[in-house]
Design a protein around this motif. Sequence first.
Motif, short mmCIF file in Angstrom:
data_model
loop_
_atom_site.label_atom_id
_atom_site.label_comp_id
_atom_site.label_asym_id
_atom_site.label_seq_id
_atom_site.Cartn_x
_atom_site.Cartn_y
_atom_site.Cartn_z
N TYR A 33 -4.79 -104.44 7.38
CA TYR A 33 -3.77 -103.47 7.76
C TYR A 33 -2.56 -103.60 6.83
O TYR A 33 -2.19 -104.70 6.44
CB TYR A 33 -3.27 -103.74 9.18
CG TYR A 33 -4.33 -103.93 10.23
CD1 TYR A 33 -4.99 -105.16 10.37
CD2 TYR A 33 -4.66 -102.92 11.12
CE1 TYR A 33 -5.95 -105.35 11.35
CE2 TYR A 33 -5.62 -103.11 12.11
CZ TYR A 33 -6.26 -104.32 12.21
OH TYR A 33 -7.20 -104.51 13.19
N TYR A 35 1.51 -102.51 7.08
CA TYR A 35 2.59 -102.02 7.92
C TYR A 35 3.87 -101.94 7.09
O TYR A 35 4.09 -102.72 6.17
CB TYR A 35 2.86 -102.98 9.09
CG TYR A 35 1.79 -103.07 10.14
CD1 TYR A 35 0.68 -103.90 9.96
CD2 TYR A 35 1.88 -102.34 11.32
CE1 TYR A 35 -0.30 -104.00 10.95
CE2 TYR A 35 0.91 -102.44 12.31
CZ TYR A 35 -0.18 -103.27 12.11
OH TYR A 35 -1.15 -103.37 13.08
N GLN A 37 7.99 -102.23 7.71
CA GLN A 37 9.00 -102.63 8.70
C GLN A 37 10.40 -102.39 8.14
O GLN A 37 10.91 -103.20 7.37
CB GLN A 37 8.85 -104.10 9.11
CG GLN A 37 9.80 -104.50 10.23
CD GLN A 37 9.62 -105.93 10.69
OE1 GLN A 37 9.09 -106.76 9.97
NE2 GLN A 37 10.07 -106.22 11.92
N GLY A 42 10.63 -102.47 14.53
CA GLY A 42 9.31 -103.07 14.58
C GLY A 42 8.44 -102.52 13.45
O GLY A 42 8.71 -101.45 12.91
N PRO A 43 7.40 -103.23 13.09
CA PRO A 43 6.48 -102.74 12.05
C PRO A 43 5.80 -101.44 12.48
O PRO A 43 5.52 -101.24 13.67
CB PRO A 43 5.46 -103.87 11.92
CG PRO A 43 6.14 -105.08 12.46
CD PRO A 43 7.03 -104.58 13.55
N LEU A 45 2.46 -98.95 11.43
CA LEU A 45 1.21 -98.94 10.68
C LEU A 45 1.22 -97.84 9.63
O LEU A 45 1.59 -96.69 9.90
CB LEU A 45 0.04 -98.71 11.64
CG LEU A 45 -1.34 -98.69 11.00
CD1 LEU A 45 -1.75 -100.08 10.53
CD2 LEU A 45 -2.38 -98.14 11.98
N TYR A 48 -5.15 -98.67 7.53
CA TYR A 48 -5.97 -99.85 7.71
C TYR A 48 -7.41 -99.59 7.26
O TYR A 48 -7.88 -98.44 7.22
CB TYR A 48 -5.89 -100.42 9.12
CG TYR A 48 -6.70 -99.76 10.20
CD1 TYR A 48 -6.22 -98.65 10.87
CD2 TYR A 48 -7.93 -100.30 10.60
CE1 TYR A 48 -6.94 -98.08 11.90
CE2 TYR A 48 -8.66 -99.71 11.62
CZ TYR A 48 -8.15 -98.61 12.28
OH TYR A 48 -8.88 -98.03 13.30
N LEU A 91 4.27 -105.37 5.21
CA LEU A 91 3.49 -106.46 5.78
C LEU A 91 2.01 -106.14 5.72
O LEU A 91 1.59 -105.02 6.00
CB LEU A 91 3.88 -106.65 7.25
CG LEU A 91 5.32 -107.10 7.52
CD1 LEU A 91 5.69 -106.84 8.97
CD2 LEU A 91 5.48 -108.58 7.20
N LEU B 86 8.56 -109.77 19.46
CA LEU B 86 8.00 -108.42 19.41
C LEU B 86 6.73 -108.35 20.25
O LEU B 86 5.87 -109.23 20.19
CB LEU B 86 7.68 -108.04 17.97
CG LEU B 86 8.90 -107.85 17.05
CD1 LEU B 86 8.54 -108.16 15.61
CD2 LEU B 86 9.42 -106.44 17.18
N PHE B 100 4.20 -101.33 17.81
CA PHE B 100 5.19 -102.35 18.15
C PHE B 100 6.37 -101.77 18.90
O PHE B 100 6.76 -100.60 18.70
CB PHE B 100 5.73 -103.00 16.88
CG PHE B 100 4.79 -103.98 16.24
CD1 PHE B 100 3.74 -103.55 15.45
CD2 PHE B 100 4.98 -105.34 16.41
CE1 PHE B 100 2.88 -104.46 14.85
CE2 PHE B 100 4.13 -106.26 15.82
CZ PHE B 100 3.08 -105.81 15.04
N GLY B 101 6.97 -102.61 19.73
CA GLY B 101 8.28 -102.31 20.29
C GLY B 101 9.36 -102.69 19.28
O GLY B 101 9.06 -103.18 18.18
N LEU B 102 10.62 -102.46 19.67
CA LEU B 102 11.73 -102.77 18.78
C LEU B 102 12.13 -104.25 18.82
O LEU B 102 12.87 -104.72 17.98
CB LEU B 102 12.94 -101.91 19.13
CG LEU B 102 12.75 -100.41 18.89
CD1 LEU B 102 14.00 -99.64 19.33
CD2 LEU B 102 12.44 -100.11 17.44
#
Lengths: 111, 110
Positions: A33, A35, A37, A42-43, A45, A48, A91, B86, B100-102
């Motif tokens: 994957y 990502y 960020q 948060g990361p 996507l 992938y 990432l 996270l 993902f959340g923050l």
Amino acid sequence: EAGVTQSPRYAVLQEGQAVSFWCDPISGHDTLYWYQQPRDQGPQLLVYFRDEAVIDNSQLPSDRFSAVRPKGTNSTLKIQSAKQGDTATYLCASSLGYEQYFGPGTRLTVL
Amino acid sequence: GQQVQQSPASLVLQEGENAELQCNFSSTATQLQWFYQSPGGSLVSLLSNPSGTKHTGRLTSTTVTKERRSSLHISSSQTTDSGTYLCAIDLNNYAQGLTFGLGTRVSVFP
């Protein structure tokens, strides 16, 4: 067992320049994957792969971003013409099953 | 809207105190992972817990799938626990990308 490795760790570009990020997943992991960020988020996507096949690249800005995993092992993510909005940490993660393991990331700054 | 919501956004603790972090998600999840990220650091997987209760060290995660929520309990916090926690879920199916959340930013002071 070696973890996920990424290079370079940092990159600083001017707008319009190109950059490539490289990822070596955990040996034997079939899914890889990428990502993005942004700072303080948060990361998210981007794309992938399962083995060498792209499974989902719907979040990849296709006009400037590309990703390959030709032999189902290492992968390269390329930004053709970087914009300031691309400033973020990129990432790479890999998995064999549910749990994902992340590399240290590449911190990109576009001036 | 945000598919994964974490609360609180930030938390300040005195060393030794316990903490409870919450994660709520909008869709059924087949996978749920809690991660730790130090400032400027990479993501470290803490627990993979799609349902039930799991422990590792001073961490306990409880996920109630039907109620679409998970919690992460940190007991006897230490200054080295400072960082961002996270929560991430796999919304659709096996081994797909995580959403993902923050995060919850935790600061532990001596």
